[in-house]
Design a protein around this motif. Structure first.
Motif, PDB file in Angstrom:
ATOM      1  N   ILE A   1       5.351 -10.318   2.683  1.00  0.00           N
ATOM      2  CA  ILE A   1       3.935 -10.672   2.754  1.00  0.00           C
ATOM      3  C   ILE A   1       3.569 -11.391   1.464  1.00  0.00           C
ATOM      4  N   ILE A   2       2.608 -12.287   1.542  1.00  0.00           N
ATOM      5  CA  ILE A   2       2.134 -13.029   0.374  1.00  0.00           C
ATOM      6  C   ILE A   2       0.713 -12.575   0.067  1.00  0.00           C
ATOM      7  N   CYS A   3       0.458 -12.265  -1.200  1.00  0.00           N
ATOM      8  CA  CYS A   3      -0.890 -11.870  -1.607  1.00  0.00           C
ATOM      9  C   CYS A   3      -1.817 -13.080  -1.476  1.00  0.00           C
ATOM     10  N   PRO A   4      -2.966 -12.921  -0.801  1.00  0.00           N
ATOM     11  CA  PRO A   4      -3.883 -14.050  -0.625  1.00  0.00           C
ATOM     12  C   PRO A   4      -4.586 -14.473  -1.913  1.00  0.00           C
ATOM     13  N   TYR A   5      -4.597 -13.618  -2.946  1.00  0.00           N
ATOM     14  CA  TYR A   5      -5.253 -13.975  -4.207  1.00  0.00           C
ATOM     15  C   TYR A   5      -4.320 -14.680  -5.174  1.00  0.00           C
ATOM     16  N   CYS A   6      -3.132 -14.138  -5.391  1.00  0.00           N
ATOM     17  CA  CYS A   6      -2.252 -14.664  -6.445  1.00  0.00           C
ATOM     18  C   CYS A   6      -0.994 -15.330  -5.906  1.00  0.00           C
ATOM     19  N   SER A   7      -0.809 -15.298  -4.600  1.00  0.00           N
ATOM     20  CA  SER A   7       0.345 -15.920  -3.932  1.00  0.00           C
ATOM     21  C   SER A   7       1.687 -15.299  -4.308  1.00  0.00           C
ATOM     22  N   THR A   8       1.676 -14.066  -4.802  1.00  0.00           N
ATOM     23  CA  THR A   8       2.930 -13.365  -5.068  1.00  0.00           C
ATOM     24  C   THR A   8       3.582 -13.007  -3.742  1.00  0.00           C
ATOM     25  N   LEU A   9       4.877 -13.268  -3.652  1.00  0.00           N
ATOM     26  CA  LEU A   9       5.643 -12.917  -2.462  1.00  0.00           C
ATOM     27  C   LEU A   9       6.250 -11.535  -2.662  1.00  0.00           C
ATOM     28  N   TYR A  10       5.936 -10.638  -1.749  1.00  0.00           N
ATOM     29  CA  TYR A  10       6.502  -9.289  -1.752  1.00  0.00           C
ATOM     30  C   TYR A  10       7.473  -9.185  -0.591  1.00  0.00           C
ATOM     31  N   ARG A  11       8.637  -8.612  -0.860  1.00  0.00           N
ATOM     32  CA  ARG A  11       9.649  -8.456   0.176  1.00  0.00           C
ATOM     33  C   ARG A  11      10.087  -6.991   0.229  1.00  0.00           C
ATOM     34  N   TYR A  12      10.047  -6.414   1.420  1.00  0.00           N
ATOM     35  CA  TYR A  12      10.467  -5.024   1.612  1.00  0.00           C
ATOM     36  C   TYR A  12      11.973  -4.906   1.458  1.00  0.00           C
ATOM     37  N   LYS A  13      12.395  -3.884   0.712  1.00  0.00           N
ATOM     38  CA  LYS A  13      13.820  -3.603   0.521  1.00  0.00           C
ATOM     39  C   LYS A  13      14.028  -2.126   0.817  1.00  0.00           C
ATOM     40  N   ALA A  14      14.665  -1.822   1.941  1.00  0.00           N
ATOM     41  CA  ALA A  14      14.815  -0.448   2.423  1.00  0.00           C
ATOM     42  C   ALA A  14      15.562   0.446   1.437  1.00  0.00           C
ATOM     43  N   GLU A  15      16.418  -0.125   0.605  1.00  0.00           N
ATOM     44  CA  GLU A  15      17.193   0.676  -0.350  1.00  0.00           C
ATOM     45  C   GLU A  15      16.335   1.236  -1.480  1.00  0.00           C
ATOM     46  N   LEU A  16      15.150   0.678  -1.679  1.00  0.00           N
ATOM     47  CA  LEU A  16      14.261   1.156  -2.739  1.00  0.00           C
ATOM     48  C   LEU A  16      13.450   2.351  -2.261  1.00  0.00           C
ATOM     49  N   LYS A  17      13.171   3.258  -3.157  1.00  0.00           N
ATOM     50  CA  LYS A  17      12.310   4.399  -2.838  1.00  0.00           C
ATOM     51  C   LYS A  17      10.866   3.906  -2.731  1.00  0.00           C
ATOM     52  N   PRO A  18      10.057   4.574  -1.906  1.00  0.00           N
ATOM     53  CA  PRO A  18       8.638   4.214  -1.847  1.00  0.00           C
ATOM     54  C   PRO A  18       8.008   4.300  -3.236  1.00  0.00           C
ATOM     55  N   GLY A  19       7.184   3.342  -3.559  1.00  0.00           N
ATOM     56  CA  GLY A  19       6.526   3.348  -4.863  1.00  0.00           C
ATOM     57  C   GLY A  19       7.379   2.787  -5.982  1.00  0.00           C
ATOM     58  N   THR A  20       8.473   2.099  -5.645  1.00  0.00           N
ATOM     59  CA  THR A  20       9.304   1.455  -6.655  1.00  0.00           C
ATOM     60  C   THR A  20       9.407  -0.031  -6.347  1.00  0.00           C
ATOM     61  N   ALA A  21       9.848  -0.778  -7.360  1.00  0.00           N
ATOM     62  CA  ALA A  21       9.952  -2.223  -7.205  1.00  0.00           C
ATOM     63  C   ALA A  21      11.128  -2.764  -8.006  1.00  0.00           C
ATOM     64  N   GLU A  22      11.562  -3.940  -7.621  1.00  0.00           N
ATOM     65  CA  GLU A  22      12.514  -4.724  -8.412  1.00  0.00           C
ATOM     66  C   GLU A  22      11.859  -6.073  -8.647  1.00  0.00           C
ATOM     67  N   PRO A  23      11.580  -6.428  -9.879  1.00  0.00           N
ATOM     68  CA  PRO A  23      11.851  -5.684 -11.092  1.00  0.00           C
ATOM     69  C   PRO A  23      10.913  -4.492 -11.259  1.00  0.00           C
ATOM     70  N   ALA A  24      11.436  -3.445 -11.866  1.00  0.00           N
ATOM     71  CA  ALA A  24      10.679  -2.203 -12.053  1.00  0.00           C
ATOM     72  C   ALA A  24       9.417  -2.411 -12.879  1.00  0.00           C
TER      73      ALA A  24
END
Length: 85
Positions: free
Chosen positions: A49-72
């Motif tokens: 999904i792309i944020c409508p305000y800042c255009s950051t692209l977020y991609r779901y990664k099933a290997e990550l725990k909920p509430g975590t991100a790469e880069p951390a």
């Protein structure tokens, strides 16, 4: 009653894609005081999904725990999230 916390992410590092372990979260754009309105994003069945305000692209990664991100560094540990960490 269990408390459910919605993770908040930002893109201060300026990366092209932030991989996340949740399909529902808040984008704040940048860390305060430079944040944009906190936007609730829900991928539904999609993997990105792309944020409508800042255009950051977020991609779901099933290997990550909920509430975590790469880069951390893109996970915001603000006042409302600090208690959940």
């Amino acid at each position: 009653m269990a408390e459910k916390t919605v993770p908040h992410f930002h893109n201060d590092p300026g990366v092209a894609v932030i991989h996340v372990g949740a399909r529902e979260f808040m984008c704040i754009g940048a860390t305060p005081p430079f944040d944009h309105p906190h936007v609730f994003l829900d991928m539904g069945d999609e993997d990105e999904i792309i944020c409508p305000y800042c255009s950051t692209l977020y991609r779901y990664k099933a290997e990550l725990k909920p509430g975590t991100a790469e880069p951390a560094a893109c996970l915001w540990q603000g006042p409302s999230n600090a208690a959940a960490a």
